[in-house]
Design a protein around this motif. Structure first.
Motif, mmCIF file in Angstrom:
data_model
loop_
_atom_site.group_PDB
_atom_site.id
_atom_site.type_symbol
_atom_site.label_atom_id
_atom_site.label_comp_id
_atom_site.label_asym_id
_atom_site.label_seq_id
_atom_site.Cartn_x
_atom_site.Cartn_y
_atom_site.Cartn_z
ATOM 1 N N CYS A 246 0.691 -1.194 -0.088
ATOM 2 C CA CYS A 246 -0.059 0.125 -0.051
ATOM 3 C C CYS A 246 0.932 1.133 0.113
ATOM 4 C CB CYS A 246 -0.930 0.126 1.227
ATOM 5 S SG CYS A 246 -2.137 -1.385 1.100
ATOM 6 N N ASP A 247 0.238 2.377 -0.477
ATOM 7 C CA ASP A 247 0.985 3.631 -0.637
ATOM 8 C C ASP A 247 0.512 4.398 0.616
ATOM 9 O OD1 ASP A 247 1.846 6.064 -1.198
ATOM 10 O OD2 ASP A 247 1.584 5.973 -3.439
ATOM 11 N N THR A 248 1.322 4.188 1.402
ATOM 12 C CA THR A 248 0.660 5.014 2.793
ATOM 13 C C THR A 248 0.697 6.611 2.844
ATOM 14 O OG1 THR A 248 1.652 3.077 4.066
ATOM 15 C CG2 THR A 248 1.375 5.094 5.333
ATOM 16 N N ALA A 249 1.841 7.218 2.126
ATOM 17 C CA ALA A 249 1.815 8.439 1.750
ATOM 18 C C ALA A 249 0.626 8.932 1.092
ATOM 19 C CB ALA A 249 3.156 8.972 1.290
ATOM 20 N N PHE A 250 0.226 8.321 0.118
ATOM 21 C CA PHE A 250 -0.920 8.595 -0.727
ATOM 22 C C PHE A 250 -2.274 8.781 0.480
ATOM 23 C CE2 PHE A 250 -2.363 8.495 -5.409
ATOM 24 C CZ PHE A 250 -3.766 8.605 -5.023
ATOM 25 N N GLU A 251 -2.229 7.530 0.957
ATOM 26 C CA GLU A 251 -3.676 7.243 1.897
ATOM 27 C C GLU A 251 -3.567 8.644 2.801
ATOM 28 O OE1 GLU A 251 -2.840 2.421 1.866
ATOM 29 O OE2 GLU A 251 -2.343 3.669 3.632
ATOM 30 N N ASP A 252 -2.082 8.970 3.257
ATOM 31 C CA ASP A 252 -2.528 10.055 4.397
ATOM 32 C C ASP A 252 -2.888 11.269 3.748
ATOM 33 O OD1 ASP A 252 -1.573 8.352 6.561
ATOM 34 O OD2 ASP A 252 0.489 8.755 6.278
ATOM 35 N N ALA A 253 -2.415 11.468 2.697
ATOM 36 C CA ALA A 253 -2.952 12.783 1.831
ATOM 37 C C ALA A 253 -4.351 12.710 1.624
ATOM 38 C CB ALA A 253 -2.091 12.929 0.506
ATOM 39 N N PHE A 254 -4.874 11.445 1.184
ATOM 40 C CA PHE A 254 -6.232 11.360 0.954
ATOM 41 C C PHE A 254 -7.155 11.601 1.980
ATOM 42 C CE2 PHE A 254 -9.984 8.733 0.157
ATOM 43 C CZ PHE A 254 -10.621 9.229 -0.705
ATOM 44 N N ILE A 255 -6.788 10.946 3.136
ATOM 45 C CA ILE A 255 -7.305 11.322 4.504
ATOM 46 C C ILE A 255 -7.540 12.635 4.979
ATOM 47 C CG2 ILE A 255 -7.203 10.650 7.003
ATOM 48 C CD1 ILE A 255 -6.152 7.855 6.088
ATOM 49 N N ARG A 256 -6.489 13.249 4.939
ATOM 50 C CA ARG A 256 -6.084 14.753 5.267
ATOM 51 C C ARG A 256 -7.012 15.761 4.494
ATOM 52 N NH1 ARG A 256 -0.796 13.614 5.692
ATOM 53 N NH2 ARG A 256 -0.484 14.741 3.643
ATOM 54 N N HIS A 257 -7.032 15.494 2.970
ATOM 55 C CA HIS A 257 -7.916 16.407 2.254
ATOM 56 C C HIS A 257 -9.208 15.971 2.390
ATOM 57 C CE1 HIS A 257 -8.554 18.638 -1.313
ATOM 58 N NE2 HIS A 257 -9.541 17.904 -1.695
ATOM 59 N N CYS A 258 -9.713 14.991 2.303
ATOM 60 C CA CYS A 258 -11.162 14.598 2.398
ATOM 61 C C CYS A 258 -11.835 14.652 3.832
ATOM 62 C CB CYS A 258 -11.411 13.294 1.874
ATOM 63 S SG CYS A 258 -10.959 12.930 0.053
ATOM 64 N N GLY A 259 -10.897 14.816 4.854
ATOM 65 C CA GLY A 259 -11.507 14.981 6.171
ATOM 66 C C GLY A 259 -12.323 13.358 6.428
ATOM 67 N N TRP A 260 -11.459 12.297 6.102
ATOM 68 C CA TRP A 260 -11.893 11.023 6.324
ATOM 69 C C TRP A 260 -12.103 11.067 7.912
ATOM 70 C CZ3 TRP A 260 -13.613 8.314 2.209
ATOM 71 C CH2 TRP A 260 -13.861 7.071 2.542
ATOM 72 N N ILE A 261 -13.202 10.441 8.427
ATOM 73 C CA ILE A 261 -13.557 10.128 9.664
ATOM 74 C C ILE A 261 -12.777 8.903 10.151
ATOM 75 C CG2 ILE A 261 -15.839 11.599 9.774
ATOM 76 C CD1 ILE A 261 -17.117 8.960 9.667
#
Length: 296
Positions: free
Chosen positions: A153-168
């Motif tokens: 998995c691409d953890t850095a991509f995941e973190d950026a997606f979570i931050r931008h989308c306000g993932w709960i």
């Protein structure tokens, strides 16, 4: 080698794998997955000959040949939970001796392409486009049940997606996986296809930002998904199986990607006027590409 317990690897009285009802010899190296059992017949209507047809529940399999190239086409039903069943059973057919229930020393690698329908989340990706999933974002959590998932998995991509989308934090953590580059290149032609990042939702309504009677826990999520970007990537389309297929294939040593027909654009509200005809074109395109080339 210690045998896998019968409770963990269930087979039927005829020796076939539990859900798919397939035997190892039933399986081609090139496999096409579809959600709808009816689409199996649509694809295999193009075949030169049919070897077998087997079905159980929503799982319908046909193996045959197109232009002398052997294919297996399987319907999975809708959603990543079914993908967990299909991918594990396909791998068992390829890499486990079902009689002794021991893992084979020599591993067989399958080429798996999902053909599906999808909704675009970018205004500049019109309906009737063909999008190949170069990357997939899974929101289902299936992959997280398997050890070593973080390595693919691409953890850095995941973190950026979570931050931008306000993932709960109470929702499953999204995972980002790469499709097989060799298989993507085998299918891609810039005159006919786009490469994209596909978001795999765990449902059709709330998980894809649709509101009927229930409000969303992440209101406005689709707007944030549309504006998300990481390096050169942006989310191109929604569907419901790609990430689970790709992630499990990466863990198991198989090749996978998804090619989807865009039948709706969620941004401008457009829908395909005749997606059935366009789907026929996508099927022929995919069969031609797969039968005319081999993996590098």
């Amino acid at each position: 080698m210690e045998a896998i317990k019968s409770s963990e690897l269930i087979t039927n009285p005829d020796g076939s794998i539990f859900h798919l009802h397939l035997l190892p010899e039933d399986l081609a190296d090139d496999i096409i997955l579809v959600g709808d059992p009816g689409r199996v017949e649509t694809i295999t209507a193009h075949f030169d000959n049919i070897e077998l047809k087997k079905s159980n529940r929503e799982f319908y399999t046909v193996t045959g040949s197109y232009q002398k190239h052997r294919f297996t086409v399987i319907s999975t039903g809708i959603g990543p939970d079914n993908i967990d069943i299909v991918m594990n059973e396909l791998d068992a057919l390829a890499n486990i001796d079902l009689q002794t229930k021991t893992i084979k020393p020599a591993k067989r690698s399958l080429n798996i392409v999902r053909i599906g329908t999808s909704g675009s989340v970018q205004a500049d990706i019109p309906v009737d486009s063909f999008v190949i999933s170069e990357k997939s974002i899974g929101c289902d959590g299936v992959l997280r049940f398997y050890a070593g998932n973080e390595k693919i998995c691409d953890t850095a991509f995941e973190d950026a997606f979570i931050r931008h989308c306000g993932w709960i934090p109470t929702a499953a953590r999204p995972y980002v996986v790469n499709a097989s580059p060799a298989l993507v290149n085998r299918l891609h032609d810039p005159k006919y296809t786009l490469k994209g990042t596909t978001l795999t939702a765990v449902g059709f309504y709330g998980p894809q930002g649709r509101v009927l009677r229930l409000p969303l826990a992440m209101a406005g999520i689709n707007d944030r998904i549309t504006t998300f970007g990481y390096q050169q990537y942006k989310v191109t389309n929604y569907e419901m199986e790609s990430a689970a297929i790709t992630g499990l294939c990466n863990l198991l040593g198989h090749h996978a990607t998804t090619i989807c027909l865009i039948i709706a654009n969620r941004i401008n509200g457009h829908a395909s006027a005749d997606y059935h005809n366009r789907m026929e074109q996508l099927i022929r395109y995919t069969l031609d590409k797969l039968s005319a080339s081999t993996m590098a």
